[in-house]
Design an enzyme around this catalytic site. Sequence first.
Site, PDB file in Angstrom:
ATOM      1  N   LYS A   1       5.039   8.194   9.444  1.00 27.04           N
ATOM      2  CA  LYS A   1       4.795   7.448  10.673  1.00 27.04           C
ATOM      3  C   LYS A   1       5.716   7.838  11.815  1.00 27.04           C
ATOM      4  O   LYS A   1       5.454   8.775  12.529  1.00 27.04           O
ATOM      5  CB  LYS A   1       4.894   5.942  10.403  1.00 27.04           C
ATOM      6  CG  LYS A   1       3.878   5.424   9.389  1.00 27.04           C
ATOM      7  CD  LYS A   1       2.457   5.534   9.869  1.00 27.04           C
ATOM      8  CE  LYS A   1       1.474   4.965   8.865  1.00 27.04           C
ATOM      9  NZ  LYS A   1       0.094   5.328   9.128  1.00 27.04           N
TER      10      LYS A   1
ATOM     11  N   ASP B   1       9.218   2.715  -0.316  1.00 25.87           N
ATOM     12  CA  ASP B   1       8.230   3.332   0.548  1.00 25.87           C
ATOM     13  C   ASP B   1       8.511   2.854   1.969  1.00 25.87           C
ATOM     14  O   ASP B   1       8.101   1.764   2.372  1.00 25.87           O
ATOM     15  CB  ASP B   1       6.825   2.924   0.093  1.00 25.87           C
ATOM     16  CG  ASP B   1       5.727   3.527   0.959  1.00 25.87           C
ATOM     17  OD1 ASP B   1       6.050   4.151   1.985  1.00 25.87           O
ATOM     18  OD2 ASP B   1       4.544   3.364   0.607  1.00 25.87           O
TER      19      ASP B   1
ATOM     20  N   TYR C   1       0.851  -1.190   0.000  1.00 30.90           N
ATOM     21  CA  TYR C   1       0.000   0.000   0.000  1.00 30.90           C
ATOM     22  C   TYR C   1       0.886   1.240   0.000  1.00 30.90           C
ATOM     23  O   TYR C   1       1.830   1.340   0.792  1.00 30.90           O
ATOM     24  CB  TYR C   1      -0.898   0.010   1.240  1.00 30.90           C
ATOM     25  CG  TYR C   1      -1.735   1.255   1.393  1.00 30.90           C
ATOM     26  CD1 TYR C   1      -2.769   1.535   0.501  1.00 30.90           C
ATOM     27  CD2 TYR C   1      -1.502   2.159   2.429  1.00 30.90           C
ATOM     28  CE1 TYR C   1      -3.546   2.670   0.639  1.00 30.90           C
ATOM     29  CE2 TYR C   1      -2.276   3.304   2.583  1.00 30.90           C
ATOM     30  CZ  TYR C   1      -3.300   3.547   1.678  1.00 30.90           C
ATOM     31  OH  TYR C   1      -4.065   4.676   1.825  1.00 30.90           O
TER      32      TYR C   1
END
Length: 445
Positions: free
Chosen positions: A262, A234, A137
């Site tokens: 994050k 990513d 994702y």
Amino acid sequence: MTLAERARRVIPGGVNSGQRSIPGFTDLVIARTRGSRFWDQHGREFTDYHAAFGPAVLGHNDPDVAAATAEAGTTLALAGVGVTEAEVALAEELTALVPSLEKVLLTSTGSEATFHALRVARAATGRDLVVKFQGCYHGWHDAVSLNVISAPERVGTKDPTSTGILAPVLDATLVLPFNDPEAVRRVFAEHGRDIAAVILEPVPHNVGALLPTDTFLRTLREECTKAGTVLVFDEVITGFRHGLGGYQEICGITPDLTTLGKAIANGAPIGALGGRADLMDLFSTRPGGPAFFAGTYNGHPQVVAAALATLRKLREEPVHEHIYRLGARARDGLAALYRELDVPAVVTGFGSVFVTYFMDGPAPLTYDDLLANDAARFIGVRRALTDHGIFELPLNLKRSHVSYAHTDDDIDRLLEATAKAVRTVLAEGTPTDLAHTSTMGGAQR
């Protein structure tokens, strides 16, 4: 009328992100967070292993991060022009820590970072195609919002996560199986001159934890280099949670661009995109740069202060040593528990991340392997855990995390509660609403 009911009257579904409304927990209202725990509006206490999909590597409301954020708010507000000293310091810190970063730009989210990574890759190469991998994702934008948690019959086809995406956008994205170097070689042999970028989570944590093989990652680097394709890691999840240099430092493969988020600021809204200077200098932040880049809240003073305080603590205190040790304790303890209960299960993860798949066999390497997971049992056990004050997100394939605020006592309670929850599920059977679950979950990080 309850607060949750009031929310549903004025907020679609009563929540502000697609996977915050959990079947069976539609009235969950969070009242307070601290350390390794949160409390709901009824005063119920939960040890939190979900942790908002993992950004709070230090734990909720870390006092040092909170103090730095508050201090920044007394001296700086968002001016929206120029740059602050703190932004410069954060960029210097990030480029010093992450191997691929020569220059870096800040965003407000990881999705923005991956969007700009693909935009600048296309600007640099003049090509259209992007390669992503099943189970990974990379945010909500159209080019990569497909083939994350797919039903079995959708694997191998284009499987968008949303309606409203233009077909030509989907057509420009090629989806490959993760950990399949031969598939990578084939796609480059056929389309190499048209591939602008390859983007992947080096560890696909959006489906739990698929650990990459060395051959797979090296093949990606070799093929991208030969074809002049931009390799994008990513590391929105893996960056800083798995180490100060990200997973790229661990695996020894240096991408051309890296996206982060994050754990940079322990939960404050920040992302980053960095990499080779020649690519980063294509952005319009440099006069004449052809790839437009903007964001009103990029580099917000309080968010930057949170990031600097987080990174300082990650550098100066034994954070990774602590969370790696507790992560290993959780995985080892859970594996022993399922052996004792004679329940088919594969416990895997990396560092501070752990996940139990209810299936036979070795640790999975591809998304196809995960189709054997008993999703109803996966969700059922996690639902049962909440009765014992433990919260792991009850959606299929979602990983769990430990933070610097978790303790050995927390892991002991996790193992005790899991034993009780599993026995409950075995005794009562699969709840009716989960009996036909196969790939419940979705795509949010």
